[in-house]
Structure formats: structure tokens, C-alpha cells
Design a protein around this motif. Structure first.
Motif, PDB file in Angstrom:
ATOM      1  N   ALA A 161       0.833  -1.209   0.000  1.00  0.00           N
ATOM      2  CA  ALA A 161       0.000   0.000   0.000  1.00  0.00           C
ATOM      3  C   ALA A 161       0.867   1.260   0.000  1.00  0.00           C
ATOM      4  N   GLN A 162       1.931   1.260   0.790  1.00  0.00           N
ATOM      5  CA  GLN A 162       2.829   2.417   0.833  1.00  0.00           C
ATOM      6  C   GLN A 162       3.501   2.642  -0.525  1.00  0.00           C
ATOM      7  N   ILE A 163       3.933   1.582  -1.146  1.00  0.00           N
ATOM      8  CA  ILE A 163       4.589   1.702  -2.451  1.00  0.00           C
ATOM      9  C   ILE A 163       3.616   2.251  -3.486  1.00  0.00           C
ATOM     10  N   LEU A 164       2.417   1.702  -3.530  1.00  0.00           N
ATOM     11  CA  LEU A 164       1.432   2.164  -4.505  1.00  0.00           C
ATOM     12  C   LEU A 164       1.032   3.612  -4.245  1.00  0.00           C
ATOM     13  N   THR A 165       0.955   4.010  -2.980  1.00  0.00           N
ATOM     14  CA  THR A 165       0.656   5.406  -2.642  1.00  0.00           C
ATOM     15  C   THR A 165       1.760   6.318  -3.136  1.00  0.00           C
ATOM     16  N   ARG A 166       3.003   5.921  -2.926  1.00  0.00           N
ATOM     17  CA  ARG A 166       4.131   6.738  -3.396  1.00  0.00           C
ATOM     18  C   ARG A 166       4.147   6.842  -4.906  1.00  0.00           C
ATOM     19  N   ILE A 167       3.824   5.766  -5.587  1.00  0.00           N
ATOM     20  CA  ILE A 167       3.769   5.810  -7.052  1.00  0.00           C
ATOM     21  C   ILE A 167       2.672   6.763  -7.496  1.00  0.00           C
ATOM     22  N   SER A 168       1.520   6.685  -6.861  1.00  0.00           N
ATOM     23  CA  SER A 168       0.420   7.587  -7.208  1.00  0.00           C
ATOM     24  C   SER A 168       0.799   9.035  -6.959  1.00  0.00           C
TER      25      SER A 168
ATOM     26  N   PHE B 277       3.842  10.266  -6.865  1.00  0.00           N
ATOM     27  CA  PHE B 277       4.873  10.581  -7.853  1.00  0.00           C
ATOM     28  C   PHE B 277       4.224  10.928  -9.185  1.00  0.00           C
ATOM     29  N   ALA B 278       3.251  10.143  -9.608  1.00  0.00           N
ATOM     30  CA  ALA B 278       2.581  10.361 -10.884  1.00  0.00           C
ATOM     31  C   ALA B 278       1.739  11.636 -10.856  1.00  0.00           C
ATOM     32  N   SER B 279       1.091  11.914  -9.752  1.00  0.00           N
ATOM     33  CA  SER B 279       0.232  13.095  -9.679  1.00  0.00           C
ATOM     34  C   SER B 279       1.024  14.390  -9.581  1.00  0.00           C
ATOM     35  N   ASP B 280       2.306  14.298  -9.243  1.00  0.00           N
ATOM     36  CA  ASP B 280       3.166  15.483  -9.197  1.00  0.00           C
ATOM     37  C   ASP B 280       3.587  15.919 -10.596  1.00  0.00           C
ATOM     38  N   GLY B 281       3.115  15.205 -11.616  1.00  0.00           N
ATOM     39  CA  GLY B 281       3.453  15.556 -12.983  1.00  0.00           C
ATOM     40  C   GLY B 281       4.757  14.965 -13.460  1.00  0.00           C
ATOM     41  N   GLN B 282       5.357  14.120 -12.663  1.00  0.00           N
ATOM     42  CA  GLN B 282       6.597  13.482 -13.058  1.00  0.00           C
ATOM     43  C   GLN B 282       6.266  12.220 -13.840  1.00  0.00           C
ATOM     44  N   THR B 283       7.134  11.855 -14.739  1.00  0.00           N
ATOM     45  CA  THR B 283       6.870  10.674 -15.562  1.00  0.00           C
ATOM     46  C   THR B 283       7.530   9.447 -14.961  1.00  0.00           C
ATOM     47  N   PHE B 284       6.949   8.319 -15.215  1.00  0.00           N
ATOM     48  CA  PHE B 284       7.540   7.045 -14.831  1.00  0.00           C
ATOM     49  C   PHE B 284       7.059   6.011 -15.822  1.00  0.00           C
ATOM     50  N   ARG B 285       7.765   4.938 -15.928  1.00  0.00           N
ATOM     51  CA  ARG B 285       7.399   3.895 -16.876  1.00  0.00           C
ATOM     52  C   ARG B 285       6.378   2.955 -16.236  1.00  0.00           C
ATOM     53  N   SER B 286       5.455   2.491 -17.061  1.00  0.00           N
ATOM     54  CA  SER B 286       4.400   1.614 -16.559  1.00  0.00           C
ATOM     55  C   SER B 286       4.954   0.314 -16.008  1.00  0.00           C
ATOM     56  N   THR B 287       6.153  -0.101 -16.444  1.00  0.00           N
ATOM     57  CA  THR B 287       6.717  -1.341 -15.926  1.00  0.00           C
ATOM     58  C   THR B 287       7.028  -1.217 -14.442  1.00  0.00           C
ATOM     59  N   THR B 288       7.212   0.016 -13.957  1.00  0.00           N
ATOM     60  CA  THR B 288       7.433   0.209 -12.526  1.00  0.00           C
ATOM     61  C   THR B 288       6.205  -0.250 -11.759  1.00  0.00           C
ATOM     62  N   VAL B 289       5.035   0.138 -12.217  1.00  0.00           N
ATOM     63  CA  VAL B 289       3.799  -0.264 -11.560  1.00  0.00           C
ATOM     64  C   VAL B 289       3.619  -1.769 -11.672  1.00  0.00           C
ATOM     65  N   THR B 290       3.890  -2.323 -12.831  1.00  0.00           N
ATOM     66  CA  THR B 290       3.768  -3.767 -13.040  1.00  0.00           C
ATOM     67  C   THR B 290       4.675  -4.505 -12.086  1.00  0.00           C
ATOM     68  N   THR B 291       5.906  -4.032 -11.938  1.00  0.00           N
ATOM     69  CA  THR B 291       6.859  -4.684 -11.054  1.00  0.00           C
ATOM     70  C   THR B 291       6.374  -4.650  -9.616  1.00  0.00           C
ATOM     71  N   VAL B 292       5.840  -3.514  -9.195  1.00  0.00           N
ATOM     72  CA  VAL B 292       5.354  -3.390  -7.817  1.00  0.00           C
ATOM     73  C   VAL B 292       4.142  -4.283  -7.606  1.00  0.00           C
ATOM     74  N   THR B 293       3.215  -4.295  -8.554  1.00  0.00           N
ATOM     75  CA  THR B 293       2.022  -5.109  -8.364  1.00  0.00           C
ATOM     76  C   THR B 293       2.311  -6.595  -8.448  1.00  0.00           C
ATOM     77  N   GLU B 294       3.447  -6.974  -8.995  1.00  0.00           N
ATOM     78  CA  GLU B 294       3.814  -8.381  -9.037  1.00  0.00           C
ATOM     79  C   GLU B 294       4.148  -8.927  -7.650  1.00  0.00           C
ATOM     80  N   LEU B 295       4.186  -8.042  -6.659  1.00  0.00           N
ATOM     81  CA  LEU B 295       4.456  -8.490  -5.291  1.00  0.00           C
ATOM     82  C   LEU B 295       3.301  -9.329  -4.740  1.00  0.00           C
TER      83      LEU B 295
END
Length: 95
Positions: free
Chosen positions: A67-74, A76-94
Motif C-alpha cells: 500500500a505504501q509503495i502504490l501510494t508513493r507511485i500515485s 509521484f505520478a500526480s506530481d506531474g513526473q513521468t515514470f514507466r508503466s513497468t514500474t507499476v507492473t513490477t510493484v504489483t507483481e508483489l
């Protein structure tokens, strides 16, 4: 280490994690074919990642950590910074 090696060496971790663009992948692949030193580094990194994945396979991340990781990703994304979708995939693979 040549200038190309130094530049591309910085991309190895992202390459092993599948986080590079198609263009970056092609550039790095071409370099690895021609550079035994960088290929050796890549193979070492890929092997290490595979060993860690295999040894942690039976471990499940605590739900609070996920939950903490997904919150930080959200955030990070809402701050207008870019990230690759594979980051989310990697985290959700947990899961």
C-alpha cells in the motif's frame, strides 16, 4: 571503459528490469553484442536479479508495504513526473 560504455552502463539496471524504451533497448543490445565487458556486467546483473527473485519467490510482501509503495507511485505520478508503466507492473507483481 569507453565513453559509450560509461553512458550505456548507466542503463543496465533499467534494461535488466525491462524499464527502457524500445530505442534504448536496441541501442544497448547493439552495444552488448560488440562489447564483452558490458555483456559480462549485464549477465552478472541479470543472474543476480534472477537469484533474488527465485530466493524471494515464497515470500509475500506485507500488505502495508504494498500500500505504501502504490501510494508513493500515485503521488509521484500526480506530481506531474513521468515514470514507466513497468514500474507499476513490477510493484504489483508483489501480490
Amino acid at each position: 571503459m569507453s565513453g559509450d560504455c560509461a553512458e550505456l552502463y548507466q542503463l543496465l539496471d533499467a534494461y535488466v528490469d525491462g524499464e527502457l524504451s524500445a530505442g534504448e533497448c536496441e541501442q544497448l543490445k547493439s552495444h552488448l553484442v560488440e562489447c564483452p565487458s558490458c555483456l559480462s556486467e549485464y549477465e552478472r546483473d541479470a543472474l543476480l536479479k534472477a537469484l533474488v527473485r527465485r530466493s524471494c519467490q515464497c515470500e509475500e510482501a506485507p500488505s502495508t508495504l504494498r500500500a505504501q509503495i502504490l501510494t508513493r507511485i500515485s503521488t509521484f505520478a500526480s506530481d506531474g513526473q513521468t515514470f514507466r508503466s513497468t514500474t507499476v507492473t513490477t510493484v504489483t507483481e508483489l501480490d
